[in-house]
Motif scaffolding. Structure first.
Motif, short mmCIF file in Angstrom:
data_model
loop_
_atom_site.label_atom_id
_atom_site.label_comp_id
_atom_site.label_asym_id
_atom_site.label_seq_id
_atom_site.Cartn_x
_atom_site.Cartn_y
_atom_site.Cartn_z
N TRP A 150 0.85 -1.19 0.00
CA TRP A 150 0.00 0.00 0.00
C TRP A 150 0.88 1.23 0.00
N GLU A 151 0.31 2.34 -0.42
CA GLU A 151 0.98 3.62 -0.33
C GLU A 151 -0.08 4.71 -0.31
N ARG A 152 0.28 5.83 0.30
CA ARG A 152 -0.72 6.88 0.50
C ARG A 152 -0.02 8.24 0.68
N PRO A 153 -0.57 9.30 0.06
CA PRO A 153 -0.06 10.64 0.37
C PRO A 153 -0.36 10.97 1.83
N ALA A 154 0.66 11.40 2.57
CA ALA A 154 0.49 11.60 4.00
C ALA A 154 0.85 13.00 4.47
N ALA A 155 1.61 13.76 3.71
CA ALA A 155 2.00 15.10 4.14
C ALA A 155 2.47 15.88 2.93
N GLN A 156 2.47 17.19 3.08
CA GLN A 156 3.01 18.03 2.01
C GLN A 156 4.51 17.84 1.91
N ASP A 157 5.16 17.80 3.07
CA ASP A 157 6.60 17.54 3.12
C ASP A 157 6.89 16.87 4.46
N GLY A 158 7.57 15.75 4.45
CA GLY A 158 7.80 14.99 5.67
C GLY A 158 8.83 15.63 6.57
N ALA A 159 8.58 15.56 7.87
CA ALA A 159 9.54 16.09 8.85
C ALA A 159 9.93 15.02 9.86
#
Length: 626
Positions: A149-158
């Motif tokens: 699976w994969e999913r958009p989770a953030a605008q930019d990861g921190a």
């Protein structure tokens, strides 16, 4: 006077024996008559015989059914090598493993930034309300590299933390919690990829994040561990508490009253009290989680406090626990005699501090430890700490006894500043296998580079099965000579972006003014990363497993199946987030790399041939952590 019966028995002994024999024969006859008078005895014996054979037949039938009729569950075939690629993407320094699809094989989690997901899912950033490009969290099968699976989770990861226990609808699950920029706070189900909750973060506009996500005890009594994020705002460290099950902030921001740097740590004292530790200038500062919880909520806290630690913290302003010799670079919890001790790596020394009374147990002078140390077993069931002291051609690998600080093993191993982190895996003999990164082609297989006493160097041909030593020869010889290694007439095989060292590779030596330069004369982007494995049962040998020319962002040595096989997982991608390119995740089984590996001898001679050394590494069995 003797009795008359005794006297008769003494005079006629045989007569007395005859009487006893007649009595025994009479008793036996009576017994047989009684048995003949019981007709149910033969019937009982036959019933017992039938019951025995019937039970035996049933047992054999059950074994037959289980063995031949009921099919055994299919064991998933685990591929030794796989690789997946993403075009025009960038990635982050994050790798995690977990059995996501419950096939008893560890799977791989990672982050990448792209406009769209893979072709298998056809997800885009706009599907989750982000602008393109955005950060995706993805899970791939450890068996064959297929995307689970994969999913958009953030605008930019921190920040990202996996796994984090969750309670959803009365059932227990696990999640990946991701703090994104600007100001998102998301939990994604580890097994399905579904979003469990999503909230905007409450950090200040000018806040800079100092730590990874720290998992705290359940302070809000919702059955799930809670989360802490440390930030720095206006030169002061602040803490934000969040519920681990809902993502909602607990209370308000709590100030720790001191400035700090990155590298915070959650430590549990022997009394069971939780403390947040973080570097502040050349000191170690701390804060009680109980005190922080009471400050942000204004209520009492169910957590414990440690009187000794509280006395040390309250005696200084700001709240200092330890004055370090130099700026603190790394801070680690390590096993101690009574709970956890603290390992501090500063710009001048490595210090092991007792976890209870905060007294130093040992100090080791090391001025250039620029990587986080790793732990492993050099001796059976005895922990050692592995540090890398120095950079470039001056880099040394040192094994220190964790309890005493004594040097157990050391070796010069030149490397690049961009080399990945080292790793270790426990083996079945209660030691560990250690994986190090160094320069490509440190020494030739047919030639040895020897260091002279002046500014000159020379080579000496060696037999084909003999291998050179890595020692003073790996040092720089002087201003006019570079002990570099230029590859000539090499024989390598390239598989999946990886170059295996060939058995007939030869190396040449060139002066600093010559046209050919050694590996140290190249730019880091042109140099190759070489993976070595070391096992304490062979202290005089390194095994060169493979060479990689791509930029390696993250690396892990993983036991994919308990007691079955270990593999290396590499996350490769562009060196700069501003220049998208190819992002790749690859798995290489360690045992499959051994047959084509190169044996590098650290000392002259050795009782085993090169093939015998490879065979011993091939027979290594790995075990799970206790």
């Amino acid at each position: 006077m003797m009795d008359s019966k005794d006297l008769e028995a003494e005079i006629h002994p045989l007569k007395n024996e005859d009487k006893k024999l007649q009595e025994n024969l009479g008793n036996q006859a009576k017994t047989e008559d009684s048995l003949k008078g019981s007709p149910w005895q033969p019937h009982l014996s036959r019933c017992r015989t039938v019951a025995f054979f019937l039970s035996l037949f049933v047992c054999l039938f059950v074994v037959f059914v289980v063995s031949f009729i009921i099919p055994c569950p299919d064991r998933p075939a685990s591929q030794g090598v796989w690789r997946i690629d993403y075009n025009a993407a960038v990635t982050y320094d994050f790798l995690a493993t977990e059995d996501i699809n419950r096939d008893r094989i560890q799977d791989v989690l990672f982050l990448y930034k792209n406009t769209n997901g893979s072709n298998n899912f056809n997800l885009s950033c706009t599907d989750e309300g982000f602008s393109s490009p955005c950060t995706f969290v993805a899970a791939v099968s450890g068996a064959n590299g297929s995307v689970l699976w994969e999913r958009p989770a953030a605008q930019d990861g921190a920040l990202v933390q996996c796994p984090v226990p969750q309670l959803q609808g009365g059932r227990s699950t696990s999640a990946c919690v991701l703090v994104g920029r600007p100001g998102s706070f998301v939990a994604v189900d580890l097994f399905t990829g579904e979003t469990l909750w999503s909230h905007p973060s409450s950090f200040g506009r000018n806040a800079s994040i100092l730590s990874s996500l720290l998992q705290l005890p359940d302070v809000d009594a919702d059955g799930a561990p809670d989360l802490l994020v440390l930030t720095q705002e206006e030169k002061e460290v602040g803490g934000y508490l969040y519920s681990g099950s809902t993502g909602q902030q607990i209370g308000r921001r709590g100030s720790l009253g001191v400035g700090g740097t990155t590298g915070s740590l959650l430590h549990v004292s022997p009394a069971g009290a939780h403390y947040i530790l973080f570097p502040c200038a050349s000191s170690l500062c701390g804060c009680s989680v109980k005190g922080l919880h009471e400050k942000v909520t204004g209520n009492g806290s169910p957590l414990r406090s440690d009187p000794h630690w509280e006395g040390v913290l309250n005696a200084t302003t700001p709240r200092l626990l330890w004055h370090s010799p130099g700026a603190i670079r790394y801070l680690m919890n390590v096993p101690g005699k009574a709970g956890e001790d603290l390992l501090l790596v500063s710009s001048e020394a490595c210090v092991l501090v007792d976890g209870q009374d905060l007294a130093p147990r040992w100090t080791f002078s090391a001025a250039q430890v620029l990587r986080k140390p790793i732990l492993g077993h050099y001796r059976p069931d005895t922990l050692a700490v592995v540090i890398e002291n120095g950079t470039g051609i001056d880099r040394q690998i040192l094994f220190l006894d964790l309890s005493t600080g004594a040097v157990l093993w050391k070796q010069a191993l030149p490397g690049l500043s961009g080399d990945p982190q080292s790793a270790s895996l426990p083996t079945a003999d209660h030691r560990s296998a250690f994986f190090f990164w160094g320069l490509h082609e440190l020494m030739g297989t047919n030639q040895t580079v020897w260091a002279g006493h002046g500014l000159r160097g020379h080579t000496r041909a060696r037999a084909r099965d003999q291998r050179p030593a890595l020692g003073p020869a790996s040092r720089q010889l002087g201003a006019n000579w570079v002990t570099g290694c230029a590859h000539i007439n090499g024989s390598h095989e390239t598989v999946g972006g990886m170059r295996y060292p060939g058995p007939h590779s030869r190396l040449g030596l060139r002066s600093a003014s010559g046209q050919r330069m050694g590996i140290w004369g190249k730019e880091p982007r042109d140099a190759q990363h070489t993976l070595y494995v070391f096992h304490p049962s062979l202290p005089g040998v390194l095994l060169e497993l493979a060479n990689f020319s791509a930029n390696i962002v993250a690396f892990q040595a993983v036991l994919f199946e308990p007691s079955r096989h270990a593999a290396c997982v590499l996350l490769m991608g562009p060196a700069s987030p501003d220049a998208p390119g190819m992002v790749s995740v690859a798995k290489h089984k360690v045992r499959d790399l051994v047959p084509s590996s190169r044996v590098v001898r650290l000392a002259e001679g050795g009782p085993d041939s090169d093939q015998a050394v490879r065979d011993r590494f091939s027979r290594l069995r790995y075990r799970s952590e206790a």
